[in-house]
Design an enzyme around this catalytic site. Structure first.
Site, short mmCIF file in Angstrom:
data_model
loop_
_atom_site.label_atom_id
_atom_site.label_comp_id
_atom_site.label_asym_id
_atom_site.label_seq_id
_atom_site.Cartn_x
_atom_site.Cartn_y
_atom_site.Cartn_z
N GLY A 18 -18.74 59.59 67.70
CA GLY A 18 -19.71 59.11 66.74
C GLY A 18 -19.64 57.61 66.57
O GLY A 18 -18.59 57.00 66.76
N GLY A 20 -21.42 54.45 63.91
CA GLY A 20 -22.30 54.13 62.78
C GLY A 20 -22.10 52.71 62.33
O GLY A 20 -21.43 51.90 63.00
N MET A 22 -20.33 51.53 60.00
CA MET A 22 -18.98 51.15 59.63
C MET A 22 -18.02 51.12 60.80
O MET A 22 -16.91 50.63 60.67
CB MET A 22 -18.44 52.13 58.57
CG MET A 22 -19.01 51.91 57.18
SD MET A 22 -18.46 50.35 56.47
CE MET A 22 -16.72 50.70 56.28
N VAL A 25 -16.04 56.79 65.52
CA VAL A 25 -15.19 57.96 65.30
C VAL A 25 -14.78 58.52 66.66
O VAL A 25 -15.62 58.74 67.53
CB VAL A 25 -15.91 59.04 64.47
CG1 VAL A 25 -14.97 60.23 64.23
CG2 VAL A 25 -16.39 58.48 63.15
N ASP A 141 -22.63 57.32 49.14
CA ASP A 141 -23.45 57.30 50.35
C ASP A 141 -23.64 58.72 50.87
O ASP A 141 -23.48 59.00 52.05
CB ASP A 141 -22.79 56.43 51.43
CG ASP A 141 -23.75 56.14 52.59
OD1 ASP A 141 -23.25 56.03 53.74
OD2 ASP A 141 -24.96 56.05 52.36
#
Length: 819
Positions: A18, A20, A22, A25, A141
């Site tokens: 993953g 994103g 931030m 992953v 969030d």
């Protein structure tokens, strides 16, 4: 990541799963434990950030990671570890096998999920949010990508604490090249959009957006650009869900629309309320007051950072036609509290009674251990207890959740025309808001450890709320609950018991005897009864609460397991260690199965298992269990965390019991150094570690060194805690023990007499600890050749002990490890 695939020589990154705003992953292997994990690597700081900012961010990251690691619920992703490798901050989490809600919608070809799945997801997420909000943790969030549905149907929320970190770094609600990194407009609450105060009710709004989307296939405001979406969130009522999908239950539509109220006060009080309404499957209350915002967009004023925003990513890509509903003057709900009439409130349709229920579970035990030296080397609690001379055997982590705080619950009064039983007029909104603000101020004082001031505020607010709202209004009872808790933190247990009793009675009338809030107040009563030494009464209350929770929630519900944990503690206090051991083992096994073997709740109960093993004199097994708990806590919480250090302290006690004094001495020296570094030289935890050091010096025959250590600790405790504090008296007794071994019996007698007189004065002459001290004094008189006085004192102690008088001397000899 470049070519770096091994973090801290332990976590082997294997597959990117993953990416994103931030960071990334990775699927990884923890090579130290041989288990599969997920590692979230946070995006490194840009060159525009200065070095000081990086230092602040790292500290904030560690704090937020510890918060996430301490969350204790099967519906929250478990955080195993966190750290920094070559400037890269990372979190190590459990590896989840399943799909997030965004992926499930895509898998379903952009169509909404089945109704039964939607309702099940709503119930599980509400249960998890209710727990985290009680801990004072707000997600900030919540969106489909942050909610996972595992292959077995379990739903878990991810990324607690990450949103606030994103705000520090500058990601939250900022435009990036690919849209919004965090705080995607489709799921932002109006207060987030306006830059206002954000609390747990913002999460409820975001949850409403998520449920709306998985139930209908589209977000509630699915317009062409971010500006229109933000205006929709702030000003426009959402279209009813059943306009999109007629098969949705009416109660579910009403619940979601309530979550999407424009103001926090218009939403359900907490996630527990939502879960209860889903379970009950009843219609929500009728609307009672006009919507506070205009229903049509009109030259809105939004924060400057929204200018030029794009919509970012939502869970699905298909846009269904959106038609704003006609203006509805009754839009918005109060969820107004109404008192019980001819039937319990929980049995009447249309009532919204929930207030945040402080868990009050697995609270720290403060009762004396059933061991041969009741206070010589057991750690105490952090609460001053002038009425309990012995220290707590369990240490700081006897408490699963150290009374997590919640934000002030709202008062559900729509306006001056609302009525309250027994009063002609309800208070004006500004009065209610003023009391809410003072309640929040009381909570803040408690968080700062200023419990005496917090208690005064809560008692004052409780009195004013009772006058304005009535004695059984949830807000009044919540203030009384907080007042009771503050009383326990200032050692006023009798007053606290009275306060919790009033809360339990009021909630039973208003909410019903089996309501979770009622049971929480009754469990606080049981805890205080234990502090007062009334263990048989505490046992009866815990048993009653456990029966109710098992009946209403099930045997494996977290609240049920917390109550069983507390019951195990109480059984030990009643001298029933075999039952305590079996109960603790059962709870530990259930928690390991439901939460995982290294979840904080599981470890707390394993800690209790180790303690009961010590009561049963099975010290080898106790030592092994304490060490396993300490290692697991060091991995999850860090080596300097109070819970980790408490388990290490108990391991030192077990080593001493096993006659391994050299190992115990080395452990305590290291523990003293760590406690001094972390807490300071005069902190009670540091002094407790020094006390253990002195005890083991004596066990090794180094009585002169033990005497020096005991006198020093006693002097500091007297200065810091007071001359009659339980810990001070424990140290005074340890001085007497060392003097006796050195043959200085006259000085020893003076110390023993001081302890006995203080315990008589504070506890009463018949208290077991006071009697044990008189036994010490009689033994010392015997060593000085004053046999007549010794015999007379022995006889008086036997008379006070009553039926157990024939066995008292063995107990006194066990307490006194003299020559």
């Amino acid at each position: 990541m470049g070519d770096t695939r091994l973090l801290q020589g332990r976590y082997r990154l294997e597959e990117l799963i993953g990416r994103g705003g931030m960071g990334e992953v990775w699927r990884a292997t923890d090579e130290a434990l041989g288990r599969r994990v997920a590692v979230k690597c946070l995006k490194p700081l840009g060159p525009q950030q200065d070095r000081n900012f990086g230092t602040v961010l790292r500290e904030r990251f560690r704090r937020e990671a510890r918060v996430a690691a301490a969350l204790q619920h099967r519906g929250v992703t478990v955080v195993h570890d966190f750290g920094e490798s070559d400037g890269l901050l990372f979190l190590v989490m459990e590896l989840l096998e399943g799909r997030n809600l965004s992926q499930l919608l895509e898998d379903n070809q952009q169509h909404p999920l089945p109704v039964h799945d939607v309702v099940d997801i709503a119930e599980q997420v509400a249960d998890a949010l209710a727990h985290t909000h009680r801990q004072g943790v707000v997600h900030r969030d919540l969106k489909p990508a942050n909610i996972m549905r595992l292959d077995d149907g379990t739903v878990k929320i991810c990324d607690f604490g990450i949103a606030r970190l994103g705000a520090d770094i500058g990601f939250t609600a900022r435009l990036t090249g690919t849209g919004i990194a965090m705080g995607t407009p489709h799921y932002m609450s109006p207060e987030q959009i306006s830059g206002g105060h954000v609390d747990h009710r913002s999460d409820l709004y975001s949850l409403g957006c998520v449920l709306y989307e998985i139930a209908t296939g589209v977000p509630p405001f699915d317009l062409d650009d971010a500006w229109a979406i933000l205006v929709g969130h702030r000003d426009t009522p959402p279209e009813p869900l059943r306009n999109h999908r007629a098969e949705l239950p009416e109660f579910f539509e009403r619940a979601v629309l309530d979550l999407l109220a424009k103001t926090p006060d218009g939403r359900p009080t907490d996630a527990t309320d939502l879960r209860r309404r889903i379970i009950a499957a009843r219609p929500a209350p009728a609307a009672v007051f006009p919507a506070p915002f205009p229903l049509a967009p009109r030259a809105p004023h939004l924060p400057s950072w929204t200018r030029g925003m794009t919509t970012g990513h939502k869970a699905v890509g298909t846009l269904l036609p959106y038609t704003a509903p006609p203006p509805d003057p009754a839009a918005g709900l109060t969820g107004a509290w109404t008192p019980p009439a001819h039937q319990p409130a929980t049995d009447r349709p249309g009532t919204d009674l929930a207030v945040p229920a402080p868990p009050g579970d697995d609270r720290r035990r403060t009762d004396p251990p059933a061991t041969d030296r009741p206070s010589a080397d057991r750690p105490r609690t952090d609460l001053p207890r002038p009425d309990r001379p012995r220290t707590d055997p369990a240490g700081p982590d006897r408490l699963v959740t150290d009374r997590p705080r919640t934000d002030c619950p709202r008062t559900d009064l729509a306006g001056p025309d609302r009525t309250v039983p027994g009063r002609v007029h309800a208070p004006v909104p500004r009065v209610v808001a003023h009391l809410d603000g003072r309640h929040s101020a009381g909570l803040s004082l408690g968080r700062l450890g200023r419990w005496d001031e917090a208690g005064k505020v809560h008692r004052s607010v409780a009195a004013e709320r009772e006058h304005a709202l009535g004695p059984d209004h949830p807000d009044t009872l919540t203030s009384r609950y907080e007042a009771g808790f503050a009383l326990t933190r200032t050692g006023r247990d009798t007053d606290a018991l009275r306060e919790f009793g009033r809360v339990a009675e009021g909630r039973a009338r208003a909410l019903g005897p089996d309501h979770p809030d009622t049971l929480a107040a009754r469990q606080e009563m049981a805890f205080v009864l234990g502090r007062l030494g009334r263990h048989a009464e505490a046992h009866r209350v815990y048993t009653s609460v456990l029966d109710a929770r098992t009946r209403t929630l099930g045997a494996d519900h977290p609240d049920t397991l917390r109550c069983r944990h507390n019951l195990a503690c109480t059984l030990g206090r009643l001298g029933r260690p075999e039952e305590a051991y079996r109960t603790a083992c059962d709870v530990a096994a259930a928690r390991a199965r439901l939460l995982g073997p290294e979840h904080p709740d599981t470890l707390v109960t394993r800690y209790e298992v180790a303690y009961t093993l010590g009561q049963l004199d099975r010290w080898t097994e106790a030592l092994r269990t304490y060490r396993e708990v300490a290692s697991a806590r060091a991995r999850a919480l860090g080596p300097d965390h109070p819970d980790t250090l408490a388990a290490r302290h108990e391991a030192g006690i077990a080593l001493g019991r096993l006659g391994r004094g050299d190992e115990a001495l080395e452990l305590y020296r290291d523990l003293v150094a760590t406690r001094t570094r972390v807490h300071g030289p005069d902190h009670p935890e540091t002094l407790r570690a020094r006390h253990g050091l002195g005890v083991n010096l004596g066990r090794l025959g180094r009585w002169q060194d033990a005497l020096v250590e005991a006198r020093d600790v006693c002097a500091i405790r007297e200065r810091v805690l007071g001359p009659d504090h339980p810990d001070t008296l424990v140290s005074c007794r340890e001085v007497a023990v060392a003097l006796g071994w050195l043959g200085l019996w006259a000085e020893a007698l003076a110390a023993y007499e001081r302890v006995a007189e203080a315990r008589d004065r504070v506890l009463g002459a018949t208290h077991p600890d006071a009697l044990a001290s008189r036994g010490d004094e009689a033994h010392c008189l015997q060593q000085l050749g004053r046999r007549t006085e010794a015999v007379e004192l022995y006889r008086r102690v036997a008379e006070l002990r009553g039926r157990d008088g024939g066995h008292w001397k063995a107990g006194a000899d066990a307490c006194y490890e003299g020559p």
